[in-house]
Structure formats: structure tokens, C-alpha cells
Design a protein around this motif. Structure first.
Motif, mmCIF file in Angstrom:
data_model
loop_
_atom_site.group_PDB
_atom_site.id
_atom_site.type_symbol
_atom_site.label_atom_id
_atom_site.label_comp_id
_atom_site.label_asym_id
_atom_site.label_seq_id
_atom_site.Cartn_x
_atom_site.Cartn_y
_atom_site.Cartn_z
ATOM 1 N N LYS A 460 20.648 -18.096 50.565
ATOM 2 C CA LYS A 460 21.201 -16.765 50.303
ATOM 3 C C LYS A 460 21.570 -16.089 51.609
ATOM 4 N N GLN A 461 22.648 -15.371 51.596
ATOM 5 C CA GLN A 461 23.108 -14.692 52.804
ATOM 6 C C GLN A 461 22.301 -13.420 53.007
ATOM 7 N N VAL A 462 21.791 -13.221 54.197
ATOM 8 C CA VAL A 462 21.061 -11.973 54.468
ATOM 9 C C VAL A 462 21.661 -11.257 55.674
ATOM 10 N N SER A 463 21.538 -9.969 55.700
ATOM 11 C CA SER A 463 21.969 -9.185 56.868
ATOM 12 C C SER A 463 20.773 -8.374 57.327
ATOM 13 N N ILE A 464 20.491 -8.328 58.605
ATOM 14 C CA ILE A 464 19.300 -7.648 59.121
ATOM 15 C C ILE A 464 19.731 -6.394 59.875
ATOM 16 N N ARG A 469 21.115 -7.908 69.834
ATOM 17 C CA ARG A 469 21.259 -9.151 70.597
ATOM 18 C C ARG A 469 20.314 -9.146 71.781
ATOM 19 N N PRO A 470 19.792 -10.309 72.138
ATOM 20 C CA PRO A 470 18.977 -10.363 73.366
ATOM 21 C C PRO A 470 19.834 -9.982 74.569
#
Ligand code: UD1
Ligand code: MG
Length: 476
Positions: A460-464, A469-470
């Protein structure tokens, strides 16, 4: 009736090759096979090939041509062309060739013997028929040619130095006087003699000459001494009697042969973008209005249907291209059938057992092997279809792969009619995709997909939210 001797014992040093000279290919087949084919076209009752250097390899390679009409005689050592023909006599004497019907009056048939050369592959049957006719049952017939540069050849010496004078003998370059060397009529080596006369003459040959060889050409003087009439004919084209001694001569005759094949194709109505840029190594059969662009190679048996086009730089081997199909540039097709109106390529590979029905589209970097693809289906980009049965109107998305091999066995994939396969899908065989099914992009299908449904195997596609970004840490 005709007997044929084919001399093929010479080493061919100048080829600088481990392969015996007569096995070097013209149009993809050993040059010797072209000569045997031509002898068979003449209806020879018996053909004897005199072999020597690399003999076993020659016989082994030509096994497919074995038949009762073909005999082999080993010449070891090689003591000259006359000695070579002498070695063939026992094989040609085989009474089995004199098949007289039991009811007929038992008159022994009259045989003529034709001498050919394994390294003179382009001699045409039509020329030889003229030579055989000129010889009849009673004459010695020589195939001669008039060359601007006769250097190296045996010269034809005639009575009174005239071109029409009676032939007296042949003198080899190395034995000739300066005056004889100025003669421009040369001996091609090809000749027809009454078989009985040849059998009489050959044992009489001596080898007291510049090369210490038994010269076949010395039979001419023997025939003259017996009062036999000697006739000469010339090949229609000079290249027919050209021999091959080097790779350069091999390449030159290959080009001539290819040019002849191209001309025959054009005569049948095929359009060639450039007759100098096609290579046919086998049999290419074309129906009407076929177009072939430059740089194509045809191997084995290839059939191209009416109105089909083969674009530049394709290699087609043992395949059938049906009417109206378009093979776009840079395709490799081997053991496949391309249905009518289909479009293949550019850069497609069809391997043995690929069977495309009509109006199938196979696009760039698609490989198809041992699979049937029914009408109106498409696999346009970057796919592997192996051991599959694909129905009609199927759309195979970019990057689709049939995983047909588990490292030990191969399994089939079945894709029924009207299936839509999303991009980057793997079908792990054995597996079936039911009629009208859709597979979502990226699916790895390990179980059958039911008809008419969407099947997708994908995390399943997830967005956080709030993820960052490091960033590079400062060195201290
Ligand atoms: C031969 C002819 C010469 C002719 C020329 C045409 C003789 C004596 N001379 O010369 O008149 O102008 O061909 O190219 O015939 N071979 C054998 N066994 C042998 C010797 C030769 O099988 O012992 C075969 C060779 O493989 C070759 C052919 O006979 O295919 C001709 O032999 P080659 O030595 O090339 O003949 P030339 O000396 O050039
Ligand atoms: Mg020689």
C-alpha cells in the motif's frame, strides 16, 4: 548419361584457415555443396567427390547430402588433377548406376564424365548443359575463357595459332614458352569427356613436367592423338569459372552470388532498396509487392507474404512473415511466424516458436519465445513473453515479464482474451489470467487472476507528513 567428378582434394593454403577450403561458405553453405547441387541439377547418375585435406571433416560436414548418387574417393597423396580424377574411377564404375529396365534391349548406356571443382562454386547448370551437349557421346569438350590477364592458367594451344584452329593440347603456365604464355585463351579446368575414353587416357598420364604432377590437361593431347574431335565453349559470365584460393576471392564470389540472388528477387517483383545490400543465405520466397530495405540478412527458409515490408538491418531466419506485415528496423526473427498486418519492432526479438496472429504489435525491446499471441494483441515496450498463450486484444504493459523458469523447469503462462496487464508486472508461471482481467501495474502474480476483476499485488502506498530529508553533517 552423366557421371560427375568433383575435385576437392587441394589444401587451400592461401585461405590461411583450419577449415578445409571447400567448406568455406558461399551464401552460408559450404562452397562444395553448391557444386554438388549443380551436378544434381544436371541429373547426374553418379557424382564422386575426390577429397584429401581435412577429408573426414568434409565428409562429416556434408553428411546431410548423402544419397546413393554421391560417392567419395580419397586422394592421398595429391599428385595432380589427372591423378585426382583417376581416384574417382572405381566409384564411378559402380554398375548400380547403369539401371537398364529389365524389359529394354540391354544396350549399355553411353556415359559422359564431367569434371568440376569444389572451389569453383558458381558454375551454372545452363553453361554445363551447353558443354555436355557440345561433347555429345564422341567428343572432348573443354570450357575455356579469354582473359586479359591469363597468368597462372593453362593455355589452349590451337593449330595455326588461330582462335578457330583445332585444339592441339593444353600447356600449363609453368611449362609454357614465352610465346605460349602470350595466348589469352585459358583452360578453366571444367571438361566433359566420353567416360570410356577418360578411363583409357588417365592411366597413360605421366608426370614429367615442371610440377612433377599428373596433369588432367594432358588428356587433350591423347584425344588429339586418337583423332577425337575437341570442342570448346565459354561460360556466359566470366565469374562462373572463377576459383577460390583466398579470402578475398571468397568475398568477391560471395558478392557476385548475392547480386545474382538479388536480381532474381527483383525479377520476381520484389523491391530492394539496394540490391548490393542484401544477403540471402538460404531460400527467400516473396509474394507480390514485398519491400526490403538495406542491410537485411535472410537465413534458412524465409517466406514473406504479399505487401509485407522488411525495414533496414533485420536478420530473419527460418520464419514466415504474412501479408502486409511490417518488420521495422533492427529486428531479429528466428523460427517465428508473424501474422498478416502485424507490426514488429524496431528492435524486437522473436525466437523459435513465437507465433503471432494477425494485427499483433510487438514493439521495441520485446522478446517473444515459444508463445502464441492471438489477433489484435499488443506488447509494445520492454517485455519478455516466454512459454505463454496470449489471447486476442490483450494489452501487455511496458516491462511485463513472464517468469517461466524456476531454474530447473519451464512453465506456461496463459493470458486469456481482452486482458489488460499493467506495466512492470511479473507473471510467475504456471499462472492463468482470466478473460477480461486487469492486472495493476507492478503486480507480481503468483496465483491465477480471476476474469473481469482488477488484481493487484503491491504494498500500500503511504505518505509520511512532516518527514524531512537528511542533511549533510558538518565535519569538525
Ligand atoms: C588447373 C589446370 C589449368 C587450369 C586451372 C584452372 C591442370 C594440370 N591444370 O591448374 O590448366 O587453367 O586449373 O584453375 O589441371 N586438385 C586435387 N588433387 C590434386 C590436385 C588438384 O583435387 O592432386 C584439385 C584442387 O583442389 C583444385 C583443382 O584440382 O580444386 C585444381 O587444382 P590446382 O592445383 O589449383 O590447379 P592449377 O595448377 O591451378
Ligand atoms: Mg596445381
Amino acid at each position: 548419361m552423366l557421371k560427375v567428378v568433383i575435385l576437392a582434394a587441394g589444401q587451400g593454403k592461401r585461405m590461411r584457415s583450419d577449415l578445409p577450403k571447400v567448406l568455406h561458405p558461399i551464401a552460408g553453405r559450404p562452397m562444395l555443396t553448391h557444386v554438388i547441387d549443380t551436378a544434381r541439377q544436371l541429373g547426374a547418375a553418379r557424382i564422386c567427390v575426390v577429397y584429401g585435406h581435412g577429408g573426414e571433416q568434409v565428409r562429416e560436414t556434408l553428411k546431410a547430402l548423402d544419397a546413393p548418387d554421391l560417392a567419395w574417393a580419397r586422394q592421398e597423396p595429391q599428385l595432380g588433377t589427372g591423378h585426382a580424377v583417376l581416384q574417382a574411377l572405381p566409384a564411378l564404375a559402380d554398375p548400380a548406376v547403369a539401371t537398364v529396365p529389365a524389359t529394354a534391349v540391354p544396350l549399355p548406356p553411353t556415359f559422359s564424365t564431367l569434371v568440376l571443382y569444389g572451389d569453383v562454386p558458381l558454375i551454372r547448370a545452363a553453361t554445363l548443359r551447353r558443354l555436355i551437349a557440345a561433347a555429345g557421346d564422341t567428343r572432348l569438350a573443354l570450357l575455356t575463357a579469354h582473359l586479359d590477364n591469363p597468368h597462372g592458367y593453362g593455355r589452349v594451344i590451337r593449330e595455326g595459332n588461330a582462335n578457330e584452329g583445332k585444339v592441339l593440347r593444353i600447356v600449363e603456365e609453368k611449362d609454357a614458352t614465352a610465346a605460349e604464355r602470350a595466348i589469352r585463351e585459358i583452360n578453366t579446368g571444367i571438361l566433359v569427356a566420353p567416360a570410356a575414353a577418360l578411363e583409357r587416357w588417365l592411366p597413360q598420364l605421366g608426370n614429367r613436367n615442371a610440377q612433377g604432377e599428373y596433369y588432367l590437361t594432358d588428356i587433350v593431347a591423347l584425344a588429339v592423338a586418337e583423332g577425337m574431335e575437341i570442342v570448346t565453349t565459354q561460360p556466359e559470365s566470366a565469374w562462373e569459372s572463377d576459383g577460390i584460393n583466398s579470402k578475398a576471392q571468397l568475398a568477391a564470389l560471395e558478392r557476385i552470388h548475392q547480386r545474382n540472388l538479388a536480381e532474381a528477387l527483383m525479377e520476381q517483383g520484389v523491391t530492394l532498396a539496394d540490391p548490393a545490400r542484401i544477403d540471402v543465405r538460404g531460400v527467400l520466397t516473396c509474394e507480390r509487392d514485398v519491400f526490403i530495405d538495406v542491410g537485411c540478412v535472410f537465413e534458412g527458409s524465409v517466406k514473406v507474404g504479399a505487401g509485407a515490408t522488411v525495414s533496414a538491418h533485420c536478420v530473419l531466419k527460418d520464419c514466415t512473415i504474412e501479408a502486409g506485415a511490417r518488420i521495422q528496423p533492427f529486428c531479429h526473427i528466428d523460427g517465428a511466424t508473424v501474422g498478416a498486418q502485424s507490426i514488429v519492432g524496431p528492435y524486437a526479438r522473436l525466437r523459435p516458436g513465437a507465433q503471432l496472429a494477425e494485427d499483433v504489435h510487438i514493439g521495441n525491446f520485446v522478446e517473444v519465445k515459444n508463445s502464441t499471441i492471438a489477433a489484435h494483441s499488443k506488447a509494445n515496450h520492454l517485455a519478455y513473453i516466454g512459454d505463454a498463450t496470449v489471447g486476442s486484444r490483450v494489452n501487455v504493459g511496458a516491462g511485463t515479464i513472464t517468469c517461466n523458469y524456476d531454474g530447473a523447469n519451464k512453465y506456461r503462462t496463459v493470458i486469456e482474451d481482452d486482458v489488460f496487464i499493467g506495466s512492470d508486472t511479473q507473471l510467475v508461471a504456471p499462472v492463468t489470467v482470466g478473460r477480461g482481467a486487469t492486472l495493476g501495474a507492478g503486480t507480481t502474480l503468483t496465483r491465477d487472476a480471476p476474469p473481469e476483476q482488477l488484481t493487484v499485488s503491491r504494498a500500500k502506498q503511504v505518505s509520511i507528513p512532516g518527514w524531512t530529508r537528511p542533511v549533510k553533517q558538518k565535519k569538525v
